[in-house]
Design an enzyme around this catalytic site. Sequence first.
Site, short mmCIF file in Angstrom:
data_model
loop_
_atom_site.label_atom_id
_atom_site.label_comp_id
_atom_site.label_asym_id
_atom_site.label_seq_id
_atom_site.Cartn_x
_atom_site.Cartn_y
_atom_site.Cartn_z
N GLY A 231 64.29 -78.33 10.82
CA GLY A 231 65.35 -78.03 9.86
C GLY A 231 65.95 -79.25 9.17
O GLY A 231 66.92 -79.12 8.42
N GLU B 254 54.53 -68.88 12.53
CA GLU B 254 55.86 -68.30 12.29
C GLU B 254 55.81 -67.27 11.17
O GLU B 254 55.27 -67.55 10.10
CB GLU B 254 56.86 -69.40 11.91
N THR C 81 60.08 -72.71 20.17
CA THR C 81 60.52 -71.36 20.59
C THR C 81 59.64 -70.82 21.73
O THR C 81 60.04 -69.91 22.44
CB THR C 81 60.45 -70.36 19.41
N1 LIG Z 1 62.46 -68.87 2.84
C1 LIG Z 1 63.28 -68.63 3.86
N2 LIG Z 1 64.07 -67.53 3.88
C2 LIG Z 1 64.94 -67.29 4.89
N3 LIG Z 1 65.08 -68.10 5.95
C3 LIG Z 1 64.32 -69.21 6.00
C4 LIG Z 1 63.38 -69.54 4.96
N4 LIG Z 1 62.78 -70.69 5.29
C5 LIG Z 1 63.30 -71.08 6.48
N5 LIG Z 1 64.24 -70.19 6.91
C6 LIG Z 1 64.99 -70.28 8.19
O1 LIG Z 1 65.01 -71.62 8.63
C7 LIG Z 1 64.24 -71.76 9.84
C8 LIG Z 1 63.52 -73.09 9.85
O2 LIG Z 1 62.61 -73.15 8.76
P1 LIG Z 1 61.22 -73.89 8.93
O3 LIG Z 1 60.49 -73.35 10.10
O4 LIG Z 1 60.52 -73.87 7.63
O5 LIG Z 1 61.76 -75.36 9.23
P2 LIG Z 1 61.13 -76.53 10.07
O6 LIG Z 1 61.94 -77.72 9.69
O7 LIG Z 1 59.67 -76.57 9.86
O8 LIG Z 1 61.43 -76.15 11.56
P3 LIG Z 1 60.48 -76.34 12.86
O9 LIG Z 1 59.86 -77.70 12.73
O10 LIG Z 1 61.49 -76.25 13.98
O11 LIG Z 1 59.55 -75.20 12.84
C9 LIG Z 1 63.32 -70.56 9.86
O12 LIG Z 1 62.88 -70.27 11.17
C10 LIG Z 1 64.25 -69.49 9.26
O13 LIG Z 1 65.19 -69.03 10.21
MG LIG Z 2 59.61 -73.57 11.72
#
Ligand SMILES: Nc1ncnc2c1ncn2[C@@H]1O[C@H](COP(=O)(O)OP(=O)(O)OP(=O)(O)O)[C@@H](O)[C@H]1O
Ligand SMILES: [Mg+2]
Length: 390
Positions: free
Chosen positions: A154, A259, A279
Amino acid sequence: MSHIAKILLLGSGELGREFVISAKRLGALVVACDAYDDAPAMQVADAREVFSMLDGEKLRNAAERHRPDYIVPEIEAIRTSALAELEEEGFNVVPSAKAAQLTMNRDAIRDLAAHDLGLVTSKYRYAKNLDEVRAAAKHTGIPCVIKPVMSSSGKGQSTVRDDDGLEPAWDYACANMRGDRSRVIVEQFVDFDYEITLLTIRHKDGVSFCPPIGHRQERGDYQESWQPTPMSDAAIAKAQDMARTVVDELGGHGLFGVEFFVKGEEVILSELSPRPHDTGMVTLVSQNLTEFDLHARAILGLPVPDQLRARPSASAVILASQNSDALTYSGLAEALSQPGTDLRIFSKPTSRPFRRMGVALATAGDTDAARRKARDAAAKVRVHYGDTAG
Ligand SMILES: Nc1ncnc2c1ncn2[C@@H]1O[C@H](COP(=O)(O)OP(=O)(O)OP(=O)(O)O)[C@@H](O)[C@H]1O
Ligand SMILES: [Mg+2]
Ligand SMILES: NCC(=O)N[C@@H]1O[C@H](COP(=O)([O-])[O-])[C@@H](O)[C@H]1O
């Protein structure tokens, strides 16, 4: 020392620590690498190397000195061009250099999934300046989610709810991006009913799936997860089909965390990790073979069951609230007083606000009860912040 295989682990966090334990139980020797000393996986590995995984020369040097049978990425931020070269020279990169390369960049994996493989994703567009962000948001609509193309957990991510939010979201993404590419993905906000991680294992005999894991995120970072989570047969079949398509395209052997967002019967691919997923820590208590055991088995060419089952379980994170390099913990006895609870304290040498320091795990008659138990246990663990040196 005799061992069945030598593994060079690139990244040594909490996921790596559990993977080292699983791999060592099967007789592997593990050299754990990370940018800081005493990282969680180093605490249990056979040897350690401290260097930045983004330093291609040091990465190559470690591979050449140790001559591992497997190079196993544990984090996203790795000089993946070095992995590609090493693979070319005959090193076995897990699951494949291509998987590491594509999943490190949100634009690369999104283009592959949505464009090349035709999988269902949210609407998206990339932007490298504020004007392009505004144009991208016109395409996706508002609300939208803006993320640096290179980031994880995030970092640099925000949800924009009106036009005025675009500029701060762009600034925030630029300030928190990894790497040197000022580029973001602007994604349509998906108003999902729930989201899941589908642990998908690509192994010598084919592809196996774990029961879906439900999770709740805050600030783009996971707070709690539970398994199994109810899904209709149609939705699970769609998710499994998409996961199989993408892992077959990435190739190699290992466990992937795929995911998805689910809205009604619609299943939308979000992103994936070519390695155990945060997770998925719930599998430490929910499954007989955890996600770490399954990753180790797949990598080492050992059998992975076709059918994997989960007892109702949950995990809840223990986060730090301050910076410190003199950490202590209390409340463990209270946290573990309920039958069916367990803890992992990662023993990271330093903390920062929101850094994940541990996780509480629980099993119960159903996942709602397990979630309550895990949250209660996590809340009972207290982190104490001593004086920070210097
Ligand atoms: N397009 C979207 N619409 C709604 N919610 C979103 C969207 N993109 C991300 N999120 C929310 O934000 C969370 C984190 O997004 P994402 O998995 O893309 O981030 P990340 O930085 O890759 O996290 P990680 O490395 O922990 O997987 C998602 O699990 C979801 O809850
Ligand atoms: Mg993610
Ligand atoms: N979503 C990815 C994820 O959970 N990765 C896990 O967090 C560690 C980094 O933690 P840190 O930032 O506290 O060092 C990584 O090493 C990995 O175990």
